[in-house]
Design an enzyme around this catalytic site. Structure first.
Site, mmCIF file in Angstrom:
data_model
loop_
_atom_site.group_PDB
_atom_site.id
_atom_site.type_symbol
_atom_site.label_atom_id
_atom_site.label_comp_id
_atom_site.label_asym_id
_atom_site.label_seq_id
_atom_site.Cartn_x
_atom_site.Cartn_y
_atom_site.Cartn_z
ATOM 1 N N THR A 48 3.180 -12.763 2.697
ATOM 2 C CA THR A 48 2.269 -13.199 1.794
ATOM 3 C C THR A 48 2.894 -14.539 1.168
ATOM 4 O OG1 THR A 48 0.826 -12.795 -0.129
ATOM 5 C CG2 THR A 48 3.080 -11.478 -0.201
ATOM 6 N N ASP A 71 0.887 -1.188 -0.050
ATOM 7 C CA ASP A 71 -0.174 0.005 0.053
ATOM 8 C C ASP A 71 0.909 1.437 0.025
ATOM 9 O OD1 ASP A 71 -2.404 -1.761 0.477
ATOM 10 O OD2 ASP A 71 -1.843 -1.890 2.321
ATOM 11 N N GLU A 72 2.033 1.209 -0.633
ATOM 12 C CA GLU A 72 2.781 2.457 -0.606
ATOM 13 C C GLU A 72 2.674 3.398 -1.749
ATOM 14 O OE1 GLU A 72 3.892 -0.683 -1.067
ATOM 15 O OE2 GLU A 72 5.458 -1.109 0.401
ATOM 16 N N GLY A 95 -4.707 -4.504 -4.281
ATOM 17 C CA GLY A 95 -5.786 -3.502 -4.496
ATOM 18 C C GLY A 95 -5.167 -2.262 -4.852
ATOM 19 N N HIS A 96 -5.638 -1.651 -5.915
ATOM 20 C CA HIS A 96 -5.336 -0.710 -6.529
ATOM 21 C C HIS A 96 -6.290 0.339 -7.071
ATOM 22 C CE1 HIS A 96 -1.412 -2.330 -6.747
ATOM 23 N NE2 HIS A 96 -1.928 -3.126 -7.524
ATOM 24 N N GLN A 115 1.965 -5.969 -3.390
ATOM 25 C CA GLN A 115 2.318 -6.154 -1.891
ATOM 26 C C GLN A 115 3.667 -5.011 -1.644
ATOM 27 O OE1 GLN A 115 1.445 -9.533 -3.072
ATOM 28 N NE2 GLN A 115 -0.531 -8.645 -2.937
ATOM 29 N N LYS A 140 2.248 2.491 -4.847
ATOM 30 C CA LYS A 140 2.789 2.443 -6.309
ATOM 31 C C LYS A 140 2.370 2.738 -7.646
ATOM 32 C CE LYS A 140 3.022 -2.115 -4.677
ATOM 33 N NZ LYS A 140 2.649 -1.933 -3.139
ATOM 34 N N GLY A 192 -10.846 -3.289 3.451
ATOM 35 C CA GLY A 192 -11.539 -2.250 3.978
ATOM 36 C C GLY A 192 -11.112 -2.346 5.461
ATOM 37 N N PRO A 198 -8.729 -1.261 8.879
ATOM 38 C CA PRO A 198 -8.221 0.009 9.168
ATOM 39 C C PRO A 198 -6.698 -0.539 9.152
ATOM 40 C CG PRO A 198 -9.698 -0.539 10.825
ATOM 41 C CD PRO A 198 -9.832 -1.700 9.758
ATOM 42 N N SER A 230 6.027 12.620 -3.675
ATOM 43 C CA SER A 230 4.515 12.692 -4.033
ATOM 44 C C SER A 230 3.471 13.373 -2.898
ATOM 45 C CB SER A 230 3.789 11.241 -4.155
ATOM 46 O OG SER A 230 2.520 11.374 -4.507
ATOM 47 N N VAL A 231 3.078 14.715 -3.361
ATOM 48 C CA VAL A 231 1.980 15.391 -2.403
ATOM 49 C C VAL A 231 0.696 15.377 -2.407
ATOM 50 C CG1 VAL A 231 4.191 16.924 -1.862
ATOM 51 C CG2 VAL A 231 2.648 17.428 -3.620
ATOM 52 N N THR A 244 -7.772 -1.375 0.536
ATOM 53 C CA THR A 244 -8.396 -1.255 -0.696
ATOM 54 C C THR A 244 -9.171 -2.713 -0.990
ATOM 55 O OG1 THR A 244 -6.400 -0.301 -1.499
ATOM 56 C CG2 THR A 244 -8.173 -0.592 -2.947
HETATM 57 P P1 IMP Z 1 -2.576 -13.167 1.644
HETATM 58 O O1 IMP Z 1 -1.440 -12.250 0.787
HETATM 59 O O2 IMP Z 1 -3.841 -12.824 1.476
HETATM 60 O O3 IMP Z 1 -2.062 -14.346 2.118
HETATM 61 O O4 IMP Z 1 -2.219 -12.277 3.070
HETATM 62 C C1 IMP Z 1 -1.114 -12.390 3.818
HETATM 63 C C2 IMP Z 1 -0.435 -10.901 4.590
HETATM 64 O O5 IMP Z 1 -0.145 -10.216 3.524
HETATM 65 C C3 IMP Z 1 -1.592 -10.414 5.286
HETATM 66 O O6 IMP Z 1 -1.010 -9.649 6.481
HETATM 67 C C4 IMP Z 1 -2.192 -9.347 4.298
HETATM 68 O O7 IMP Z 1 -2.853 -8.364 5.135
HETATM 69 C C5 IMP Z 1 -1.030 -8.893 3.893
HETATM 70 N N1 IMP Z 1 -1.370 -8.351 2.309
HETATM 71 C C6 IMP Z 1 -1.515 -9.141 1.326
HETATM 72 N N2 IMP Z 1 -1.738 -8.315 0.115
HETATM 73 C C7 IMP Z 1 -1.516 -7.106 0.553
HETATM 74 C C8 IMP Z 1 -1.670 -6.002 -0.101
HETATM 75 O O8 IMP Z 1 -1.834 -5.586 -1.413
HETATM 76 N N3 IMP Z 1 -1.344 -4.864 0.522
HETATM 77 C C9 IMP Z 1 -0.864 -4.788 1.744
HETATM 78 N N4 IMP Z 1 -0.897 -6.208 2.711
HETATM 79 C C10 IMP Z 1 -1.347 -7.079 1.934
#
Ligand code: IMP
Length: 436
Positions: A242, A13-14, A40-41, A227, A16, A308, A310, A419-420, A305
């Site tokens: 992951t 979630d940086e 999720g983008h 990720q 990208k 949902g 937090p 980025s601002v 994304t």
């Molecule tokens: P999985 O990829 O669904 O197996 O989840 C493994 C870990 O990676 C969990 O802590 C998720 O919240 C995290 N994770 C997976 N995909 C993302 C992503 O796109 N952004 C942030 N965290 C992610």
């Protein structure tokens, strides 16, 4: 011609997608090589909002060919939904999409397997996965007995023959774990998934050959990591990671492109740290509903994304960043969401960790050890100005520039982009760069 890679240096979630959006017009191919619909983008394009999770975000660039590489795990209905979204938004997509025939397929039983596995670990040990079947599908891939690949969707008889023993065994295991677990039918799945194969037949290809061709003929390719590198199965905060190589390490294996040819690696860094799901996060701000953590979460809209949830929020962690910047050999850092920190009197950056009163060398690869590390902070002055209208380095307040320079020093790599804000124009090129 550029062979570029955009990779997250934190726990995902940086932002990208914004850098991909800026870079994709300079490349002919945009490629996903890891993960699946766990990413999720939310991308804004020509005034419309698209929510993509498995297609490369670069598909929004009308001249790019999008590739979903062999390292990605694919739930085909999700691809079809995303293609429909593009069509509704007036963007062509299907004719510019190539899907690796070797990519593994996620079936509905993978979702059930994930649910059972997470509930089995209990609330304190659960990884907090996204529920998208990612881990179980990669388990089947590595296990080599129960895996099904995109190529198998092209022949219904082959697919059914493969599904029958898999579904039988999965059903038995699921029942043993939970008498109320969902059960699956091989015939139904073969009918449903071979229909997806029919729709995607023209898109399913040997994409490794195409990647070799790009390398040989100097055709520009942009790799989009999903990720962040701290979630990398080999180099992240294992086991709270992951199931794929989410760092640049995954490019070679997950696409077949010889990563030795990469010319530019953009390491994407949020100006603070976030994490979703379980696992250690040394700089997490646990200061309650009125605290700074909540304030940053609210201003930065830090909610997952995909799920949902937090996001957990904390100060920038230069120890973790140095580890991932080195791992990826990032030659440029892109510092995102700097505007979210405006208005804070002071900012902290973790410059080292302490464990049992001693300084820790490097980033611990063991989650239990990482969980016990205490960050040692350096405090920098904040700035009160709104920086969302800044367009060049000299528009930034001195304290913001000092923060950027300190990040560069601590990580040992230049910040090329700041980025601002979410808009494409809210991008500042540092050090004389202009993105050309
Ligand atoms: P999985 O990829 O669904 O197996 O989840 C493994 C870990 O990676 C969990 O802590 C998720 O919240 C995290 N994770 C997976 N995909 C993302 C992503 O796109 N952004 C942030 N965290 C992610």
């Amino acid at each position: 011609m550029a062979f570029s890679c955009v990779v997250g240096l934190q726990w995902g979630d940086e932002a990208k997608g914004k850098i991909v959006d800026v870079l994709s017009p300079k490349h002919q191919y945009v490629v996903r090589f890891n993960g699946g619909a766990n990413a999720g983008h939310t991308v804004k394009f020509e005034g419309k909002t698209f929510k993509l999770s498995i297609l490369p975000t670069g598909i929004l660039c009308p001249n790019a060919t999008a590739v979903v590489g062999n390292g990605v795990v694919i739930y085909p209905p999700r691809i079809l939904e995303e293609l429909a979204q593009l069509t509704e938004g007036g963007v062509s997509g299907k004719e510019r999409l190539l899907i690796s025939s070797s990519a593994h397929v996620i079936f509905p039983y993978h979702f059930e397997q994930e649910r059972l596995s997470e509930s089995d670990r209990g609330s304190t040990e659960a990884i907090g996965t996204t529920g998208r079947g990612i881990g179980p599908c990669y388990e089947d891939k590595a296990g080599r007995r129960w895996a099904i690949r995109m190529v198998d969707l092209l022949d219904k008889a082959v697919l059914l023959a493969k599904l029958i023993p898999v579904v039988d065994r999965k059903n038995r295991i699921f029942r043993a774990l939970d008498p109320n677990a969902k059960q699956f039918d091989a015939n139904d799945l073969a009918n449903e998934f071979s229909a997806y194969g029919d729709i995607l037949r023209e898109n399913i290809r040997d994409t490794q050959v195409i990647m070799s061709d790009c390398a040989g003929k100097n055709i520009g390719v942009l790799f989009e990591a999903a990720q962040g590198s701290l979630l990398d199965i080999d180099h992240g905060s294992y086991p709270y990671v992951t199931s794929s190589n989410s760092s640049a390490a995954g490019i070679w294996s997950g696409s077949g492109f010889p990563a030795s040819r990469l010319t530019q690696t953009y390491g994407i860094v949020k100006a603070y740290t976030t994490r979703v799901g379980g696992g250690p996060m040394p700089t997490e701000l646990l200061d309650g509903p009125e605290g700074l953590g909540e304030r940053i979460r609210r201003i930065g809209r830090e909610y997952g994304t995909v799920t949902g949830r937090p996001r957990r929020v904390g100060w920038l962690d230069a120890v973790a960043l140095k580890h991932t910047a080195n791992l990826n050999d990032a030659n440029v850092l892109c510092l995102m969401l700097l505007d979210v920190l405006s208005g804070l009197e002071e900012l902290k950056i973790a410059i080292s960790y302490e464990l049992d009163g001693k300084e820790v060398v490097g980033f611990p690869s063991d989650a239990a050890m990482l969980g016990r590390c205490k960050p040692v902070y350096e405090t920098l002055p904040g700035w009160s100005e709104d920086i969302t209208t800044a367009r060049k380095p000299s528009d930034l307040p001195a304290a913001a520039l000092a923060y950027i320079r300190r990040v560069e020093q601590l990580v040992g790599r230049p910040v090329g982009v700041v980025s601002v804000g979410p808009d494409r124009c809210q991008t500042i090129w540092m050090n004389g760069g202009n993105g050309a």
